[in-house]
Design a protein around this motif. Structure first.
Motif, PDB file in Angstrom:
ATOM      1  N   ASP A 126       3.287  30.846  18.199  1.00 11.36           N
ATOM      2  CA  ASP A 126       4.554  31.628  18.123  1.00 11.36           C
ATOM      3  C   ASP A 126       4.604  32.987  17.993  1.00 11.36           C
ATOM      4  O   ASP A 126       3.572  33.715  17.609  1.00 11.36           O
ATOM      5  N   ASP A 128       5.585  34.989  16.244  1.00 12.94           N
ATOM      6  CA  ASP A 128       5.470  35.281  14.786  1.00 12.94           C
ATOM      7  C   ASP A 128       4.236  36.101  14.590  1.00 12.94           C
ATOM      8  O   ASP A 128       3.933  36.806  13.572  1.00 12.94           O
ATOM      9  N   ASN A 186      17.761  29.049  14.940  1.00 14.82           N
ATOM     10  CA  ASN A 186      18.174  28.376  13.810  1.00 14.82           C
ATOM     11  C   ASN A 186      19.666  28.817  13.348  1.00 14.82           C
ATOM     12  O   ASN A 186      20.067  29.999  13.007  1.00 14.82           O
ATOM     13  N   TRP A 253       8.135  27.569   6.245  1.00  8.17           N
ATOM     14  CA  TRP A 253       9.144  27.772   7.343  1.00  8.17           C
ATOM     15  C   TRP A 253      10.413  27.973   7.185  1.00  8.17           C
ATOM     16  O   TRP A 253      11.194  28.905   7.532  1.00  8.17           O
ATOM     17  N   ASP A 257      11.404  31.525   8.176  1.00  5.54           N
ATOM     18  CA  ASP A 257      12.188  31.788   9.295  1.00  5.54           C
ATOM     19  C   ASP A 257      13.352  32.336   9.136  1.00  5.54           C
ATOM     20  O   ASP A 257      14.632  31.943   9.191  1.00  5.54           O
ATOM     21  N   TYR A 348      17.763  23.952  13.141  1.00  5.42           N
ATOM     22  CA  TYR A 348      17.294  24.159  14.281  1.00  5.42           C
ATOM     23  C   TYR A 348      17.744  23.982  15.421  1.00  5.42           C
ATOM     24  O   TYR A 348      17.853  22.613  15.845  1.00  5.42           O
ATOM     25  N   TYR A 389      16.592  33.199  12.471  1.00  6.03           N
ATOM     26  CA  TYR A 389      15.285  33.211  13.100  1.00  6.03           C
ATOM     27  C   TYR A 389      15.535  32.497  14.597  1.00  6.03           C
ATOM     28  O   TYR A 389      16.552  31.717  14.824  1.00  6.03           O
ATOM     29  N   ASP A 391      12.633  30.685  17.214  1.00  7.24           N
ATOM     30  CA  ASP A 391      11.243  30.575  17.357  1.00  7.24           C
ATOM     31  C   ASP A 391      10.969  30.968  18.821  1.00  7.24           C
ATOM     32  O   ASP A 391      11.734  30.372  19.759  1.00  7.24           O
ATOM     33  N   PRO A 467      12.517  36.177  15.865  1.00  4.10           N
ATOM     34  CA  PRO A 467      11.382  35.872  15.338  1.00  4.10           C
ATOM     35  C   PRO A 467      10.872  36.791  14.113  1.00  4.10           C
ATOM     36  O   PRO A 467      11.392  37.912  14.043  1.00  4.10           O
ATOM     37  N   THR A 468       9.639  36.440  13.478  1.00  2.00           N
ATOM     38  CA  THR A 468       8.992  37.464  12.662  1.00  2.00           C
ATOM     39  C   THR A 468       8.569  38.486  13.300  1.00  2.00           C
ATOM     40  O   THR A 468       7.957  38.386  14.613  1.00  2.00           O
TER      41      THR A 468
END
Length: 573
Positions: A126, A128, A186, A253, A257, A348, A389, A391, A467-468
């Motif tokens: 990821d 992330d 998400n 998550w 997320d 998701y 979020y 991914d 994402p993160t």
């Protein structure tokens, strides 16, 4: 065509044979005929030209055995079973594409980082981890790689600007560290048929005084959840919400997320809040993490974060099926498709492929009874903040991988994300990475059966799902703290405030250890002095920032909904 059936040894001799100008082209054409056809943004001549480039670039590495790894999702299963074999047939580089759990991917990556041993030649992990890769400098900068050592194996048709997740995998130094392979967001999911039912609409308007529609904010989501819970539809009792609550790694998550960002935690900024991100971690002007708790200017235990946990717990208990509290992520995923859930705030899009299979939530003509839409936001949220979020599983080359092995793996990474194969791959997994793929006519045609997925990804709204980001200096170490802390709140062992106080303190212990070790140099953590929430809020406001915000009383704004069809129309306009 006939060469497909030769032994690998004979095929290898042919590939390496002198004067073999089109080694692998028969296999490439067979692959294009059988698998790709017109599902590509390139015409057939363009596809063959791209395949010829891969054949030529791969010659020095023919016969090598290369190992790559990813988590197990539909997209990666397609790569592992279909595309890896095709790449091997076409180039003579033998690819083993392992599929393991997401947590196991991170563990293997961590082990390679700590030991320097080359476990895999490339990872799809990821994005992330972008902050981790940038700070530890153990992953190759792809920007430098493509310009230097990897130049001879970088596809001139790669078109980095076509990747919609490019900003997610770019570090503060402006360099690309990972190449997106699959993305999913998400979003909010709801029963379009129930929301358009005349009796439901009339009863909702009579009770709440406004129209039933896609909730813009959490106040409206809460009203809709209350309205549908216990209501009988088609002779069946339904629920107004779905979620999961078991103390399990997957609970982590659910929150890392970007749940806190939906509530309004952190600062404004796309792809992530600056200087405070959606994890509540604050950085200084040098991108050094300075704290997580409000006492250091962070926001992990601030009013917005605590509110996000309280609402999660309240809705899970009041509006979801009772068994949801004991479910994990994977157990809860299929529940909306069973036909008794009115809406889900945290859904998701990776579930789309399963949601379009025949069942109670599909019409007879194959169109869905449901739609997906942008998520509603909490009372602390402001325009300019991220809203959820996304991914982005992305190719990463570690410096501990020998150059020749990294080059061969990089060829495979480019093959499975190439313009030749990306449209077909996206039809299989519905995890979009290229703008050109999103605009392909085949997705305009398929859009009515995908419940808003294509409309969302083509809309200007999608940039708010990210994402993160780079504020998180060590994703593997920090991410594992979340499920334990939130699990304590979910089980009732701690209040939401106590759980988040504990979480931010644990995050700061990790930041402190990293600072003390000095392992990340001058971009590693440098903890700030402690002050009160009020002092840090005043400091943020004086600098034109938000976080940490003070508590809002009451934590409920005026409910607001929007008609789904009007929303989609506004995007296309």
């Amino acid at each position: 065509m006939r060469r497909q059936f030769l032994t690998s040894t004979t095929a290898l001799v042919l590939l390496l044979g002198a004067g073999q100008a089109y080694a692998g082209m028969d296999e490439a054409k067979a692959f294009l005929d059988a698998e790709i056809k017109d599902l590509s943004t390139l015409d057939r001549a363009g596809q063959e030209a791209e395949m010829q480039w891969f054949i030529d670039a791969a010659k020095p590495f023919a016969g090598m055995d290369i190992k790559v790894v990813s988590e197990t999702i539909t997209t990666h299963e397609y790569e592992s079973k279909t595309l890896a074999k095709a790449f091997t047939d076409i180039t003579g580089i033998k690819i083993t594409h392992d599929l393991i759990g997401e947590g196991d991917v991170v563990e293997k990556l961590q082990t390679q980082m700590q030991s320097g041993e080359n476990i895999y030649d490339a990872y799809i992990n990821d994005s992330d981890l972008i902050g981790t890769h940038w700070r530890y400098q153990q992953a190759r900068s792809l920007t430098d790689w493509m310009a230097n050592e990897g130049k001879d194996v970088t596809n001139p048709n790669i078109d980095i600007d076509d990747f919609i997740g490019k900003s997610f995998t770019t570090a503060p130094d402006g360099k690309l560290y990972q190449l997106p392979d699959q993305q999913f967001a998400n979003l909010y999911w709801f029963r379009y048929d129930w929301f358009n039912d005349e009796k439901n609409k009339a009863d909702f308007k009579a009770k709440y005084g406004y129209d039933l529609g896609v909730p813009v904010n959490w106040s409206a989501y809460e009203d809709i959840a209350a309205f549908f819970t216990g209501r009988e539809i088609d002779g069946k009792k339904v629920y107004g919400h779905m979620d999961y609550g078991k103390k399990d790694p997957s609970l982590g998550w659910r929150f890392t997320d970007a749940w806190l960002s939906m509530a309004g935690n952190g600062d404004k900024g796309i792809p992530n809040g600056r200087p405070v991100d959606e994890w509540g971690i604050k950085v200084n002007e040098k991108s050094q993490p300075v704290g997580s708790c409000v006492t250091r200017g962070g926001d992990t235990n601030g009013p917005a974060a605590v509110y996000s946990i309280e609402k999660y717990l309240e809705w899970l208990k009041a509006y979801a099926p009772p068994e949801a509290q004991g479910m994990t992520f994977s157990e809860s995923g299929p529940v909306p498709a069973q036909g008794a859930i009115a809406q889900q705030i945290f859904w998701y899009t990776a579930f789309t492929a399963d949601m379009v299979k025949p069942g109670p939530v599909l019409n007879d003509d194959g169109t869905p009874k449901w739609r997906m839409a942008p998520s509603p936001h909490g009372v602390y949220w402001k325009d300019g903040m991220k809203l959820g979020y996304q991914d982005a599983g992305s190719w990463t080359l570690m410096k501990s991988t020998p150059d020749d092995r990294a080059k061969a793996a990089w060829l495979y990474a480019q093959f499975v994300t190439s313009k030749t194969v990306d449209v077909k791959k996206s039809h299989v997994g519905l995890t979009f990475i290229r703008e050109s793929t999103l605009q392909h006519p085949s997705f305009t045609e398929r859009a009515p059966k995908l419940g808003g997925l294509i409309e969302f990804y083509r809309s200007p709204a999608r940039v708010q799902w990210t994402p993160t980001g780079t504020n998180v200096p060590d994703y593997p170490k920090l991410a594992q703290l979340w499920w334990q802390a939130i699990g304590d709140a979910s089980s009732g062992a701690k209040t939401a405030q106590e759980a988040m106080d504990s979480l931010c303190a644990e995050q700061e212990k990790v930041l402190e250890r990293l600072e003390r070790a000095g392992i990340q140099g001058d971009i590693g953590p440098k903890l700030a002095e402690e002050k009160t929430l009020e002092e840090w809020n005043a400091d943020a406001v004086a600098k034109g920032n938000l976080a940490p915000q003070l508590k809002i009383e009451p934590e409920k704004d005026k409910p607001q909904t929007i008609n789904y069809d009007e929303l989609v129309k506004s995007w296309s306009n």
